[in-house]
Design a protein around this motif. Structure first.
Motif, PDB file in Angstrom:
ATOM      1  N   UNK A  93      23.824  22.133  36.314  1.00 26.47           N
ATOM      2  CA  UNK A  93      22.467  22.217  35.781  1.00 26.47           C
ATOM      3  C   UNK A  93      22.474  22.961  34.442  1.00 26.47           C
ATOM      4  N   UNK A  94      21.680  22.489  33.459  1.00 25.08           N
ATOM      5  CA  UNK A  94      21.698  23.180  32.159  1.00 25.08           C
ATOM      6  C   UNK A  94      20.994  24.538  32.224  1.00 25.08           C
ATOM      7  N   UNK A  95      21.711  25.567  32.633  1.00 27.00           N
ATOM      8  CA  UNK A  95      21.140  26.908  32.693  1.00 27.00           C
ATOM      9  C   UNK A  95      22.248  27.922  32.488  1.00 27.00           C
ATOM     10  N   UNK A  96      21.882  29.100  31.976  1.00 21.68           N
ATOM     11  CA  UNK A  96      22.861  30.173  31.834  1.00 21.68           C
ATOM     12  C   UNK A  96      22.776  31.076  33.055  1.00 21.68           C
ATOM     13  N   UNK A  97      23.759  31.947  33.206  1.00 20.01           N
ATOM     14  CA  UNK A  97      23.764  32.922  34.298  1.00 20.01           C
ATOM     15  C   UNK A  97      22.457  33.703  34.304  1.00 20.01           C
ATOM     16  N   UNK A  98      22.044  34.128  33.114  1.00 20.21           N
ATOM     17  CA  UNK A  98      20.829  34.925  33.002  1.00 20.21           C
ATOM     18  C   UNK A  98      19.593  34.137  33.457  1.00 20.21           C
ATOM     19  N   UNK A  99      19.535  32.864  33.075  1.00 23.17           N
ATOM     20  CA  UNK A  99      18.405  32.008  33.490  1.00 23.17           C
ATOM     21  C   UNK A  99      18.268  32.004  35.009  1.00 23.17           C
ATOM     22  N   UNK A 133      27.525  41.513  34.143  1.00 20.42           N
ATOM     23  CA  UNK A 133      26.700  41.656  32.938  1.00 20.42           C
ATOM     24  C   UNK A 133      27.332  40.982  31.729  1.00 20.42           C
ATOM     25  N   UNK A 134      28.674  40.913  31.717  1.00 21.41           N
ATOM     26  CA  UNK A 134      29.355  40.274  30.593  1.00 21.41           C
ATOM     27  C   UNK A 134      29.210  38.761  30.573  1.00 21.41           C
ATOM     28  N   UNK A 135      28.653  38.205  31.644  1.00 20.30           N
ATOM     29  CA  UNK A 135      28.590  36.749  31.753  1.00 20.30           C
ATOM     30  C   UNK A 135      27.182  36.201  31.549  1.00 20.30           C
ATOM     31  N   UNK A 136      26.247  37.068  31.118  1.00 19.58           N
ATOM     32  CA  UNK A 136      24.828  36.679  31.085  1.00 19.58           C
ATOM     33  C   UNK A 136      24.585  35.348  30.381  1.00 19.58           C
ATOM     34  N   UNK A 137      25.282  35.123  29.280  1.00 21.14           N
ATOM     35  CA  UNK A 137      24.995  33.910  28.510  1.00 21.14           C
ATOM     36  C   UNK A 137      25.908  32.744  28.852  1.00 21.14           C
ATOM     37  N   UNK A 138      26.765  32.935  29.832  1.00 22.30           N
ATOM     38  CA  UNK A 138      27.707  31.885  30.219  1.00 22.30           C
ATOM     39  C   UNK A 138      26.961  30.739  30.901  1.00 22.30           C
ATOM     40  N   UNK A 139      27.384  29.520  30.600  1.00 28.05           N
ATOM     41  CA  UNK A 139      26.818  28.356  31.286  1.00 28.05           C
ATOM     42  C   UNK A 139      27.297  28.391  32.740  1.00 28.05           C
ATOM     43  N   UNK A 140      26.424  28.086  33.699  1.00 30.50           N
ATOM     44  CA  UNK A 140      26.792  28.311  35.093  1.00 30.50           C
ATOM     45  C   UNK A 140      27.914  27.396  35.584  1.00 30.50           C
ATOM     46  N   UNK A 142      30.621  26.976  34.211  1.00 28.91           N
ATOM     47  CA  UNK A 142      31.928  27.549  33.847  1.00 28.91           C
ATOM     48  C   UNK A 142      32.331  28.714  34.737  1.00 28.91           C
ATOM     49  N   UNK A 143      31.590  28.933  35.820  1.00 28.39           N
ATOM     50  CA  UNK A 143      31.898  30.077  36.677  1.00 28.39           C
ATOM     51  C   UNK A 143      32.849  29.676  37.802  1.00 28.39           C
ATOM     52  N   UNK A 144      33.603  30.673  38.285  1.00 33.73           N
ATOM     53  CA  UNK A 144      34.427  30.435  39.469  1.00 33.73           C
ATOM     54  C   UNK A 144      33.534  30.561  40.703  1.00 33.73           C
ATOM     55  N   UNK A 145      34.058  30.165  41.855  1.00 33.41           N
ATOM     56  CA  UNK A 145      33.271  30.234  43.082  1.00 33.41           C
ATOM     57  C   UNK A 145      32.740  31.632  43.364  1.00 33.41           C
ATOM     58  N   UNK A 146      33.601  32.619  43.215  1.00 31.42           N
ATOM     59  CA  UNK A 146      33.195  34.000  43.462  1.00 31.42           C
ATOM     60  C   UNK A 146      32.096  34.439  42.508  1.00 31.42           C
ATOM     61  N   UNK A 147      32.230  34.010  41.246  1.00 30.77           N
ATOM     62  CA  UNK A 147      31.217  34.378  40.251  1.00 30.77           C
ATOM     63  C   UNK A 147      29.886  33.709  40.549  1.00 30.77           C
TER      64      UNK A 147
END
Lengths: 262, 427
Positions: A93-99, A133-140, A142-147
């Motif tokens: 989905x087009x969203x960032x971690x922060x979103x 907190x370092x991942x706030x702007x990362x696209x979701x 691109x995260x690992x399962x744990x993240x």
């Protein structure tokens, strides 16, 4: 061994839940104490996720009712928080971690209102608590399962609820995430929150939870972890499905019978 | 060319109206389409588009006029009915959703065509132009029609923006939305209604047959360029607007042409270009990345080869001829020559009368590749318990991708080793 408590946070009364007329949970009757870490444990297909979904009224109950803080769920929505299974959403989905974490404030905001600066601060704080907190702007995607799991947890934290329902938060996460999550859950318990966790690993259950619900299509046990996690009760839970129960369920589905007469 | 200037000067009021109308229609359906796409209901949009036709025909037959509001109403009713039918079939039978969509689409469209044919043969003079609903005609968007359709389009845009946060959450995580007390059923109903309306207003420009493309294609193309939902909406709207203008232009310059196919071709062109050229996800940038990897591997292999030769001689200041290099490793001659001249340009090797020779930097880089190769071999034998004669092939690839940070980790975990599994020194 089903222990009922005084002044429960959650009261489940005679709850039956069916999929396509076939009951997957039969007459569940339990109460949970406030400020505890509750583990819902049972084999695959035991209806663990179904139970917490029915508690939150995500699935219709065939019979019975659920009361949270001695009120119907609709009246206490702003005090509960849900951490769904990681696989239940499309991470592309087009969203960032922060979103995603910001969604935690949507319940209190209500319709139409946009998140305020204070909500953004709360979202950032929640991200800090799960160490993301370092991942706030990362696209979701691109995260690992744990993240991903941590992001879902942060969203729930941002809600600042009193009772948390978590569906398999430890499934498929790395050791570091598992430790971080359990630490967090313990902190929450110390703050007087109640956390109900669907869990499938027996090994860690004694260590993690102070109240355990054993489930296999019916309630096998509900009580303090050390009293419930016994050889005898575990055998009852994991010793295969009750054949007659399963067959009757099949019959109900095939004959298109209602689960209750009226 | 004259026509082009005439059109884009917008001197003619008619042209202005048609253009504004087409842009509004295309933009609103593109924006709504983003949510339809994210909710994974793209096919449903197609079914609704086709199901709108019988509604338009029935509304005309019953009222006898082409009043846009009445036609819109008819379109809306059957569009909605098709959705309810799809939901009913999926929930009450064993038929899966894709089959239900196919069933509903063809049945509704079939009835629509039947009614349309009946109307055309009825001799009713007012019917002319009704067939425009099949393939669209932007130029017929004038007067009352234009006002009606534009109003709905603006309403769609405003509603979507108003419910932005709610719709986004519905599409991302419906169960969660329900637990925090959002009226999920109501929101789904809203999105469905928006989809039906977007289709209903769009058909004037594109026609029922091709309407799904207006709904979904701009959104799909926009998704390639961004990972932000708000930006995706804006991009989809722009793509929609562009196609709207081009549709109006075509409709104006070639009155005999239906506009739908033109608009769809233009939107599809944009989509194909997006698939191909979007940064990161696009096909071209993936191709470029693979090419970059290939050259990197070739260059590092050549440096490694020269380093190996130096190692054997225990002197890195010797020159080697092309022949000597080719003997050491079977790489096609053409590739070797190209790689060598590129490495020379980068300053990693020098050309001497006797052949090719490593520079100091070249020697360092070759040394690093050899080090990574041997470290990885050691890691595999120690941590994965692989036999030492099974690790070379794997290390051949991994040596090119390990980052300095990982190199550091490897060194630490292996305790700064001196020898690899084949007892070669780790430089």
């Amino acid at each position: 061994m089903i222990i009922q408590v005084e002044n429960p946070v959650v009261e489940v009364h005679d709850l039956t839940v069916s999929y396509d007329r076939k009951p997957v949970l039969w007459g569940i009757d339990l109460t949970l104490p406030a400020g505890s870490l509750v583990g819902v444990i049972g084999p695959n297909g035991a209806g663990k996720s179904t139970l917490i979904k029915a508690m939150m009224d995500l699935l219709p109950a065939g019979s019975g009712y659920v009361r949270i803080f001695d009120k119907p769920i609709a009246e206490v929505r702003n005090r509960i928080s849900y951490v769904p299974q990681r696989e239940s959403v499309d991470w592309d989905f087009p969203a960032s971690v922060f979103d995603v974490v910001l969604m935690g404030s949507y319940g209190k905001l209500g319709l139409f209102k946009r998140p305020r600066q204070a909500d953004k601060d709360a979202a950032m704080e929640a991200l800090q608590k799960v160490g993301m907190q370092g991942f706030a702007n990362r696209q979701i995607s691109q995260l690992s399962g744990g993240q991903q799991q941590r992001v879902f947890l942060a969203r729930a934290l941002a809600q600042n609820a009193d009772i948390y329902f978590m569906d398999e938060p430890f499934a498929g996460v790395d050791i570091a995430t598992e430790t971080a999550i359990i630490e967090l859950l313990r902190t929450m318990r110390e703050q007087g929150k109640t956390v109900i966790v669907v869990h499938h690993d027996l090994q860690s259950a004694t260590e993690y939870f102070d109240w355990v619900v054993l489930l296999n299509m019916r309630l096998v046990a509900s009580g303090p972890a050390e009293q419930v996690l016994t050889q005898h009760l575990l055998e009852q839970t994991y010793g295969g499905k009750l054949t007659v129960l399963t067959k009757v369920g099949e019959l109900l589905r095939k004959q298109e019978f209602p689960a209750r007469e009226s | 060319m004259n026509e082009f200037i005439e059109f884009f000067s917008f001197a003619d009021a008619n042209i202005r109206f048609v253009t504004v109308g087409s842009v509004l229609l295309a933009t609103s359906s593109a924006v709504v389409g983003c949510f339809t796409l994210l909710r994974k209901r793209a096919l449903v949009g197609d079914a609704v588009a086709h199901a709108v036709l019988p509604g338009v025909c029935l509304a005309f037959m019953l009222s006898g006029t082409k009043n846009p509001f009445i036609l819109l109403l008819g379109a809306f009713v059957t569009g909605w009915l098709s959705l309810i039918t799809i939901d009913f079939i999926t929930s009450r039978s064993r038929i899966k959703e894709d089959t239900a969509i196919a069933l509903v689409l063809s049945v509704f469209f079939g009835i629509g065509i039947l009614l349309l044919t009946a109307i055309q043969h009825s001799g009713n003079a007012a019917q002319s132009g009704l067939d425009k609903f099949l393939f669209g005609k932007a130029a017929s968007l004038v007067g009352e029609d234009l006002i009606a359709f534009s109003m709905v389009a603006v309403l769609l845009l405003v509603t979507t923006i108003l419910f932005y946060k709610e719709l986004a959450m519905l599409c991302f995580d419906k169960a969660y939305a329900k637990t925090i007390g959002y009226p999920v059923r109501g929101l789904e109903l809203l999105l469905t209604t928006l989809t039906v309306f977007a289709v209903v207003v769009g058909i004037q420009a594109v026609g029922v047959v091709l309407m799904a493309a207006m709904l979904i294609t701009p959104a799909a193309a926009a998704r390639f360029w961004t990972d932000k939902l708000s930006l995706m909406l804006v991009l989809a709207a722009l793509i929609g607007a562009f196609s709207g203008v081009s549709g109006a232009y075509v409709s104006y310059t070639a009155p005999a042409m239906p506009t739908g196919p033109w608009i769809v071709l233009i939107v599809s062109m944009i989509a194909i270009l997006s698939f191909a050229f979007a940064p990161g996800k696009g096909w071209v940038s993936r191709l470029l990345r693979q090419r970059r990897n290939k050259t990197l591997i070739l260059e590092e292999n050549l440096l490694k080869l020269l380093y190996h030769l130096g190692e054997e001689k225990q002197d890195f200041q010797t020159s080697y001829s092309l022949q000597q290099i080719l003997e050491k490793r079977a790489i096609p001659k053409k590739q070797v020559s190209a790689g060598l001249s590129k490495l020379r340009k980068q300053g990693y090797i020098e050309k001497t009368p006797a052949g090719w020779q490593l520079t100091l930097q070249g020697q360092r880089r070759g040394e690093r590749v050899v080090r990574l190769h041997r470290l990885w071999e050691l890691y595999l034998t120690q941590y994965l318990q692989l036999a030492s004669d099974h690790v070379h092939e794997d290390a051949e690839t991994i040596e090119h991708i390990i980052t300095p940070e990982l190199e550091q980790r490897l060194m630490e975990e292996l305790g700064y080793p001196v020898l690899d599994p084949h007892s070669a020194r780790i430089p």
